[in-house]
Design a protein around this motif. Structure first.
Motif, mmCIF file in Angstrom:
data_model
loop_
_atom_site.group_PDB
_atom_site.id
_atom_site.type_symbol
_atom_site.label_atom_id
_atom_site.label_comp_id
_atom_site.label_asym_id
_atom_site.label_seq_id
_atom_site.Cartn_x
_atom_site.Cartn_y
_atom_site.Cartn_z
ATOM 1 N N LYS A 412 0.804 -1.225 0.000
ATOM 2 C CA LYS A 412 0.000 0.000 0.000
ATOM 3 C C LYS A 412 0.837 1.275 0.000
ATOM 4 C CE LYS A 412 -4.266 -1.709 0.476
ATOM 5 N NZ LYS A 412 -5.380 -1.404 -0.468
ATOM 6 N N ASN A 413 1.992 1.250 0.633
ATOM 7 C CA ASN A 413 2.764 2.477 0.829
ATOM 8 C C ASN A 413 4.139 2.381 0.173
ATOM 9 O OD1 ASN A 413 0.771 3.767 2.603
ATOM 10 N ND2 ASN A 413 1.348 2.160 4.067
ATOM 11 N N SER A 414 4.130 1.995 -1.083
ATOM 12 C CA SER A 414 5.410 1.808 -1.777
ATOM 13 C C SER A 414 5.994 3.117 -2.291
ATOM 14 C CB SER A 414 5.216 0.860 -2.957
ATOM 15 O OG SER A 414 4.413 1.464 -3.962
ATOM 16 N N GLY A 415 5.173 4.153 -2.380
ATOM 17 C CA GLY A 415 5.633 5.396 -2.978
ATOM 18 C C GLY A 415 5.351 5.473 -4.465
ATOM 19 N N LYS A 417 2.892 5.864 -7.325
ATOM 20 C CA LYS A 417 1.543 6.371 -7.526
ATOM 21 C C LYS A 417 1.478 7.042 -8.886
ATOM 22 C CE LYS A 417 -2.111 9.096 -5.304
ATOM 23 N NZ LYS A 417 -2.471 9.969 -4.158
ATOM 24 N N THR A 459 10.374 0.628 -0.735
ATOM 25 C CA THR A 459 9.711 1.862 -1.146
ATOM 26 C C THR A 459 10.444 2.490 -2.329
ATOM 27 O OG1 THR A 459 10.991 3.348 0.301
ATOM 28 C CG2 THR A 459 9.028 2.278 1.241
ATOM 29 N N SER A 461 11.053 6.387 -4.578
ATOM 30 C CA SER A 461 10.973 7.849 -4.556
ATOM 31 C C SER A 461 10.771 8.362 -5.976
ATOM 32 C CB SER A 461 12.265 8.455 -3.983
ATOM 33 O OG SER A 461 12.441 8.078 -2.638
#
Length: 658
Positions: A412-415, A417, A459, A461
């Motif tokens: 859900k919070n891999s970065g 998007k 994650t 960036s």
């Protein structure tokens, strides 16, 4: 009459020749043709004189003077010779002079134009696409027809003199002469004084993409572009996807392609395709998202779709092979909209039990998190744990991690998007652009190419703003693919554009990219516009990466890389896994003599919009000693030390089972 087509060559003018093109493996027309056959089958015969020869751009302009058959709507015929097989370009540029007479024999089918042209001593094949503005039309030369001199070898003026009486039925066309030897371009070139200075040959330094090969397919939506050696002859073939019908182009000696789709048992249209050896017989099989499964039975294919578990209301646009459980057997992943992501496990059993529906047990299926309207899927081991993960282009992008125990979990919070429902359907690409040992992600979007750097902690960036030209060029970006096109050890990036020409961004090694599409020769090449699927591979085995781009304008195009600089600091290393077991998702790593990692490549995985490259890890590097390793999807491992010389090196690498 139906004109068969082939790339580089467009068909000459008889239905019999269509069969010859499909069945023979020669790069040229072998059958002896009578002049009368050519006259009967063409719709137009026109005479013109060469007005201009540009030896730098490799272009010839012929001003048309009169018609002998039909009405010619083109006041000039403009010919690109740089699309020809390279051995013929020096002769063409040295031989053709302003004022030279040319006779064109051509036929139009739809918007496509196939033509034979005769000048003193030689015949050429050219191909064009009709345009309302004839001044914008450029015909593409494919090659010199080396055996057509048996049809006619006298002067062009003698040909012009006899044609009117033959066409009027007042005289018989001369029979072909079987004793005429094939046209030998080296011998003929040697006869021309100063030919070596004629400005011919490969593109000028810097413009490494000066040639291309058009592979026509049906009109309409076109996405997947795949390289595959389906017949095991060592030459890469091209399989191009279009809704109206996919086409398989078989590569022949000399860089020629012929369409063999129906003759070898393939059918159907789709947005994408995927290749793997699912039954372990050493031959690559084909999966389509419709879904369809074609088993390779030795150069031909058998429809084995019945082996797949039943799907209700199949709406999949994408499909891929993935070894999700690490047993070395390719399993099937099929995103199916609101029915969820389907996973079919390869059991290794023969017959009807070959594939079992493992969707639910793997955390997918109609009750899993992937129940969403999406498009394409890409496979990657983003966390480097040896198990294949995947990204589904739905919502803001759905990244699924393989937990190594047969289940997938959405991260859900891999970065990561992005807008998966952008102006165009999104075709992403994974690659280690900074050579730090983990794979990064590029996502084409509207007016920006997004770059997500892997932080090696699960994650990513978004570094697009710091990536140079990736964030500076507006447009409707579509599909991306990585590859080291200039052999400097850094992954470069090709990105297609839905509203114009695709771009080639060179990696500067400092985290930034520079748009080099024009200096490298790709800009405005036919086939580089509205590209939605792309794959890179060294199809002609000359040590550099060529680009297969699938355009919505009715063709795939091979952009031929002629990076021929003899620079020991920029050679190549091509590594293939030995055998097919565990090849899907295998990782090849390159190290220097001190075991410093220089780069990695993942093999046989889906990329961008239903596309796939071949199973070769291609590295640009300086000559010297290196260590290479391979980790296969079933845990196998192999490594060896290699010495790369000034000409580069291609090797196979074995993996020992875990």
């Amino acid at each position: 009459m139906r004109i068969g087509y082939r790339a580089f060559v467009l068909a000459t003018f008889t239905a019999a020749l269509v069969a010859v093109f499909v069945s023979r493996v020669s790069a040229y027309v072998e059958r002896m043709y009578a002049l009368q056959e050519v006259l009967d089958e063409c719709s137009n015969i026109s005479v013109g004189k060469v007005e201009k020869v540009d030896t730098q751009k490799k272009q010839v302009v012929v001003k048309m003077e009169r018609d002998l058959k039909g009405t010619n709507p083109y006041p000039k015929i403009q010919i690109n010779t740089n699309t020809s097989l390279p051995q013929f370009i020096p002769y063409m540029m040295a031989k053709i002079k302003p004022g030279q007479t040319v006779v064109f024999f051509w036929k139009k089918e739809g918007s496509s134009l196939a033509c034979l042209a005769y000048m003193d001593n030689f015949w050429i094949q050219i191909y064009g696409e009709h345009m309302a503005d004839a001044s914008q039309m450029w015909w593409r030369q494919t090659h010199i027809e080396i055996r057509f001199n048996r049809t006619w070898r006298k002067s062009v003026n003698e040909l012009i003199n006899v044609l009117p009486d033959i066409l009027a039925g007042k005289a018989k066309a001369p029979a072909p002469d079987p004793n005429v030897p094939p046209f030998d371009v080296a011998t003929e070139l040697a006869k021309i004084p100063g030919a070596a200075q004629a400005g011919a040959g490969l593109p000028a330094a810097g413009k490494i993409f000066g040639r291309y090969v058009g592979l026509p397919h049906g009109a309409g939506e076109a996405y997947g572009a795949t390289w595959v050696d389906f017949d095991g002859d060592g030459d890469l073939d091209a399989y191009c996807c279009a809704r109206s019908g996919n086409e398989l182009f078989q590569c022949e000696p000399g860089g020629m392609f012929i369409v063999v789709t129906k003759d070898i048992g393939l059918s159907g249209g789709s947005a994408g395709a995927a290749w793997a050896d699912y039954n372990g017989d050493g031959k690559l099989d084909l999966l389509l998202p419709t879904p369809k499964l074609f088993t390779n039975v030795g150069g031909k294919f058998r429809d084995d779709t019945a082996l797949l578990p039943k799907m209700t209301s199949a709406t999949a646009e994408a499909c891929t092979w993935i070894d999700y459980n690490g047993d070395g057997l390719p399993d099937i992943l099929l995103p199916n909209g609101d029915k969820g992501i389907m996973l079919f496990r390869n059991t290794g059993k023969e017959g009807a039990e070959r594939f079992a529906d493992a969707s639910a047990e793997a955390g997918l299926g109609p009750n899993g998190p992937g129940r969403a309207k999406g498009t394409f899927v890409s496979v990657v081991d983003f966390d480097g744990d040896g198990f294949s993960d995947f990204l589904y282009n739905a919502g803001d992008g759905m990244l699924f991690r393989n937990n190594g125990q047969g289940k997938f979990e959405e991260v859900k919070n891999s970065g990561i998007k992005f807008n998966s429902t952008d102006v165009n359907k999104v075709g992403v690409a994974w690659g280690d652009y900074d050579n730090d040992g983990d794979v990064d992600l590029v996502v084409p979007q509207n007016n920006i190419v997004r770059l997500f750097r892997n932080n090696n902690d699960g994650t990513f960036s978004d570094v697009a703003a710091q990536s140079g030209d990736l964030a500076k060029i507006p447009g409707a970006w579509t599909a991306a693919a990585w590859g080291d096109v200039d052999r400097d050890g850094l992954l470069d990036l090709y990105v297609g554009k839905g509203d114009g020409d695709g771009r080639l961004f060179l990696n500067k090694g400092d985290g930034t990219f520079v748009n080099m599409v024009e200096p490298l020769g790709l800009y405005h090449l036919l086939g580089n516009a509205r590209v939605f699927g792309v794959a890179l591979a060294d199809f002609d085995c000359d040590g550099d990466l060529d680009i297969l781009a699938n355009s919505a304008e009715g063709r795939c195009t091979v952009f031929v890389n002629d990076y021929n600089q003899e620079d020991p600091k920029r050679v190549f290393l091509a590594v293939r896994p030995k055998g097919t077991k565990g090849a899907v998702g295998a990782v090849v790593r390159l190290f220097d003599e001190n075991s410093k990692l220089l780069g990695l490549r993942e093999l046989c995985v889906a990329q961008n919009a239903g596309s796939q490259a071949d199973a070769t890890a291609f590295f640009g590097l300086a000559s010297g000693k290196y260590k290479i390793s391979i980790c296969t999807s079933d845990g196998g491992f192999g490594e060896r030390v290699v010495e790369v010389g000034n000409k580069g090196l291609a090797v196979e690498l074995s993996a020992e089972a875990k």
